[in-house]
Design a protein around this motif. Structure first.
Motif, PDB file in Angstrom:
ATOM      1  N   LYS A 308      41.326  40.809  -7.597  1.00  0.00           N
ATOM      2  CA  LYS A 308      41.996  41.050  -6.318  1.00  0.00           C
ATOM      3  C   LYS A 308      43.187  40.123  -6.118  1.00  0.00           C
ATOM      4  O   LYS A 308      44.072  40.412  -5.316  1.00  0.00           O
ATOM      5  N   LYS A 400      33.556  40.316   2.534  1.00  0.00           N
ATOM      6  CA  LYS A 400      34.745  40.116   3.363  1.00  0.00           C
ATOM      7  C   LYS A 400      35.273  38.687   3.246  1.00  0.00           C
ATOM      8  O   LYS A 400      36.489  38.457   3.332  1.00  0.00           O
ATOM      9  N   ASP A 403      37.249  38.671   0.132  1.00  0.00           N
ATOM     10  CA  ASP A 403      38.533  39.323   0.394  1.00  0.00           C
ATOM     11  C   ASP A 403      39.487  38.394   1.146  1.00  0.00           C
ATOM     12  O   ASP A 403      40.696  38.384   0.885  1.00  0.00           O
ATOM     13  N   ARG A 407      43.079  37.435  -0.290  1.00  0.00           N
ATOM     14  CA  ARG A 407      44.309  37.738   0.444  1.00  0.00           C
ATOM     15  C   ARG A 407      45.151  36.481   0.648  1.00  0.00           C
ATOM     16  O   ARG A 407      46.377  36.503   0.522  1.00  0.00           O
TER      17      ARG A 407
END
Length: 428
Positions: A308, A400, A403, A407
């Motif tokens: 990611k 989450k 994530d 991010r």
């Protein structure tokens, strides 16, 4: 335990085979050497001029590390010229394996003649290399994009010989889709997977990464982070896990001519996700199968986090790898997905701010710190302690939280990435 479909099982095995590649030396200069070797092969002769254009992250990671098979040469020019002189492109990330003493002598002569020019490539891609070789009126061009061994374009004298559809923006062009990865599925897959198709790559990871770790502990490579840990803090399994992994990086960052099995495009991450798990498995007297299943978990947890973010960023990848190693160690001792989620949360909440300022000796210290944070995160998790949602980047669900940190690493640290490169280029 959640059921993993046959389709996802095939994907998980494919992902492991795609990611756990063998590489000789730091993967950024090796990727440059690979591109140069392929450009020289396309040209048909040793060039008298080489232009290497690299994305900023490539320059950051390749400029200070020792190129293997050179004794002590560092940097992009050394990697490119040696790749063009003695590299074997058929071996991809082991491109320099067959380099001879004569090749090294010629490389030093050509470096003294300054035949290689390095330029910053204007590209949105984090991992992008273009190598142009010239000899008289003849020329060649090879481009690598998004993955260290992913050649997307080849030219000779302006004629396109090879080109595959590619986008500078899209980093998910090749390989198996990683979005199928989740903590619950990884734990279930690790416990029930048919390992017959994975033993070869896992056994290679155990053998290669253990060997370079032992080499780093046996001799004073770099700044001897691994040896220092053992000398100062004793010989507990906790210290050995950190010291052995750090020692592997000590050796690898300083020119050791031993291969490693990488993870997420990085040898340091490959060492970090595997060596601590191997040390704990020995201490626990685990079976070979138990060790391999734990390595499946640690490798996949690292890949789940790192894909990611992307191959290269301002975020130090061994943080995710250190958390993943602790997850593998916890799995080895019967932990479930909930505990693994707590480990990742506790690790990222602790050392999630470590930046990547290039490949070099201090990577070994960052490996030690990340593994220590992962192991402390595991001890916290065993006691039911986990950083709470709403504190910093921590969210209600573990996925989450992952994530959130991804991010931050990918999008939030863009300016940091550019500033790091700017400061590094300034010199000492």
């Amino acid at each position: 335990m959640i059921e993993v479909s046959k389709k996802d099982r095939r994907k998980y095995e494919a992902i492991l085979k795609e990611e756990l590649l063998t590489a000789l030396g730091c993967t950024e200069p090796i990727a440059i050497a690979y591109a140069a070797a392929k450009a020289k092969e396309t040209l048909g002769t040793i060039p008298d001029s080489i232009i290497v254009e690299c994305s900023g992250n490539l320059i950051k990671n390749a400029r200070a590390v020792v190129v293997p098979m050179t004794e002590d040469l560092r940097g992009i020019e050394a990697a490119a010229v040696l790749g063009a002189v003695g590299g074997n492109p058929a071996k991809e990330l082991e491109v320099l394996t067959d380099v001879t003493g004569e090749d090294l002598t010629l490389t030093k002569q050509l470096l003294a003649q300054e035949i290689c020019e390095v330029k910053l490539l204007d590209t949105p891609a984090k991992l992008n290399i273009r190598v142009r070789c010239k000899k008289g009126a003849d020329s060649s061009l090879v481009e690598i994009l998004h993955e260290h061994n992913h050649i997307v374009h080849i030219e000779r004298n302006g004629e396109v010989l090879y080109d595959i559809p590619h986008s500078l923006e899209d980093v998910s062009e090749s390989g198996t889709d990683r979005s199928c990865l989740s903590l619950e599925k990884i734990v279930s897959y690790g416990a029930t997977a048919d390992l017959s198709g994975l033993y070869e790559v896992l056994d290679k990871q155990i053998a290669y990464n253990s060997a370079i770790a032992q080499e780093g502990l046996s001799r004073p490579w770099g700044e001897s982070v691994g040896r220092t840990l053992l000398e100062v803090y004793g010989n507990s399994v906790n210290v050995r896990a950190r010291a052995a992994a750090a020692a592997g990086s000590d050796a690898r960052m300083n020119g050791c001519e031993m291969p490693v099995v990488i993870n997420s495009g990085s040898g340091n991450q490959g060492i970090t996700v595997s060596v601590p798990v191997i040390e704990y498995a020995r201490s626990l007297q685990s079976t070979h199968e138990q060790l391999c299943r734990a390595l499946v978990v640690s490798n996949l947890v690292a890949i789940m986090q790192k894909y990611k973010v992307g191959r290269l960023s301002a975020f130090c990848g061994v943080v995710s790898a250190g958390a993943a190693a602790a997850c593998g160690i916890a799995f080895l001792q019967g932990a479930d997905a909930d505990v693994l989620g707590m480990i990742i949360t506790n690790t990222q909440g602790n050392v999630g701010g470590i930046v990547c300022d290039g490949a070099k000796s201090s990577c070994a210290a960052k490996i030690s710190s990340s593994i220590e944070a992962g192991l402390m995160g595991y001890e916290m998790a065993k006691r039911g302690c986990v950083f709470r949602p709403g504190e910093g980047l921590v969210k209600e669900q573990y996925e989450k939280t992952i994530d959130s940190f991804c991010r931050m690493a990918k999008d939030g640290m863009e300016t940091t990435d550019r500033k790091i490169l700017e400061i590094m280029i300034e010199g000492c």
